[in-house]
Structure formats: C-alpha cells, structure tokens
Scaffold this active site. Structure first.
Site, PDB file in Angstrom:
ATOM      1  N   GLY A  95       0.999  -1.146   0.137  1.00  0.00           N
ATOM      2  CA  GLY A  95       0.012   0.046  -0.086  1.00  0.00           C
ATOM      3  C   GLY A  95       0.793   1.266  -0.076  1.00  0.00           C
ATOM      4  O   GLY A  95       2.262   1.110   0.548  1.00  0.00           O
ATOM      5  N   GLU A 150      -3.148   2.633   5.692  1.00  0.00           N
ATOM      6  CA  GLU A 150      -2.965   3.607   4.423  1.00  0.00           C
ATOM      7  C   GLU A 150      -4.090   4.797   5.020  1.00  0.00           C
ATOM      8  O   GLU A 150      -3.777   5.746   4.553  1.00  0.00           O
ATOM      9  CB  GLU A 150      -3.340   2.845   3.093  1.00  0.00           C
ATOM     10  CG  GLU A 150      -2.387   1.791   2.529  1.00  0.00           C
ATOM     11  CD  GLU A 150      -0.955   2.292   2.894  1.00  0.00           C
ATOM     12  OE1 GLU A 150      -0.588   3.248   2.551  1.00  0.00           O
ATOM     13  OE2 GLU A 150      -0.102   1.293   3.068  1.00  0.00           O
TER      14      GLU A 150
END
Length: 185
Positions: free
Chosen positions: A45, A141
């Site tokens: 990510g 994230e």
C-alpha cells in the site's frame, strides 16, 4: 515514474489530507506512479502523503498475500476520498511496517472489519465492507491520510525505545532499497 518515498519526520506525514475533486490534474498519472513506486519498494500500500502530496488518495495491492488469505487474490485498487464509516469486529494484533519508516516493525491492534466509502479511479462511488488482512491494510493507509503513523499506536515505553531509530530515519542514516525523500529539518 518511480517517486521518492517521504520518510518519518517530514511534516506532510502528519497532515490531515483534503478530499479532491474529479478535475484533479494528473490524477491517473499520479495513481499509476504510486503503484509503480509501491511495487518498486515491495510494499502492499502507498498513500499520497508518502510521495509528498497532501491529497486523499491511496493505492493497495495485497495480491501477494493471497496465498495466506485467498480473498486477497487480485485485491488491487485505488481509493480516492476514502472515509471509514464503521470499524467493528475483533481487535487483532499484528506486526506492521511502513515504507516511510523503513526497517521498523511493530505490533498494532486494529479492528478486523471496516466499512468504507470511496471513489475508484473511474470516479465510481463505493460503499464496501472489508475484513481480515484487507481491513488492516486499508486502515494503515487510511491513517496516512489523517496524519497518523503505525508507530503512534506503540506504548509510551516502546516509543521511547524507538526514538533513536526514528531519529536515524529522519537524518537519512538508513538505506532502504528504494529512493527516499528526507525531511527538511
């Protein structure tokens, strides 16, 4: 294009990012560059603040984890203007790392189920529930978009123990396999 990854100590990693609109210039190129940067650094990510942009976007590709969690097969997405609506389920402790904090891994407790609203790269709106490892990656994230880093979840004692390692990252005394951008301190 592979972008340098902004590392710990840069103020952009501590800012809450604003939503963007459909007319955001160079959006598809940014998403493509973020995926390329993430793959180059062997991440799963990457959030826009990690490439020096204070905008509400992140990309994930958890496909490499599909062997352990089959639901992650082809789990590659861009998330634009994501907002977590709910977190529930069991709290699970798992070790995490971050491209912006190279060579440090710590245990983080997170809920194993989230509901998130977001737009994909075609500006189609989604309201989805994610569970397990996908929920963990997305929360990690998402935290970047709110100026939160995984080390913020550490106990006060653990934070004191990490201080010298984090200072070394800020000063560029680390050499990950990918290009980094040091804070202007």
């Amino acid at each position: 294009m592979i972008l340098p990854v902004t590392v710990f100590g840069d103020p952009i990693l501590r800012k809450v990012t604003p939503d963007i609109d459909k007319d955001y210039e160079g959006l598809q190129e940014l998403i493509d560059n973020m995926f390329e940067t993430m793959y180059n650094a062997e991440g799963v990510g990457l959030a826009a603040p990690q490439v020096g942009l204070s905008v509400r976007i992140f990309v994930v590709d958890a496909t490499p984890m599909a062997e352990e969690e089959p639901a992650l097969k082809d789990f590659k997405k861009a998330f634009i203007n994501p907002h977590i609506i709910e977190k529930d389920g069991e709290e699970v402790i798992m070790e995490e790392g971050c491209l912006s904090i190279p060579f440090i891994r710590e245990e983080v407790k997170r809920k194993d189920r989230i509901r998130m609203k977001y737009f994909d790269e075609n500006w189609v709106e989604h309201d989805e529930v994610f569970e397990g490892y996908a929920a963990r990656v997305l929360q990690h994230e998402y935290d970047h978009l709110d100026g939160v880093l995984f080390v913020d979840y550490a106990t006060p004692l653990k934070k004191r123990l990490l201080k010298s390692k984090l200072t070394a990252i800020t000063k560029g005394k680390v050499q990950p396999s990918y290009r980094i951008k040091l804070p202007k301190v």
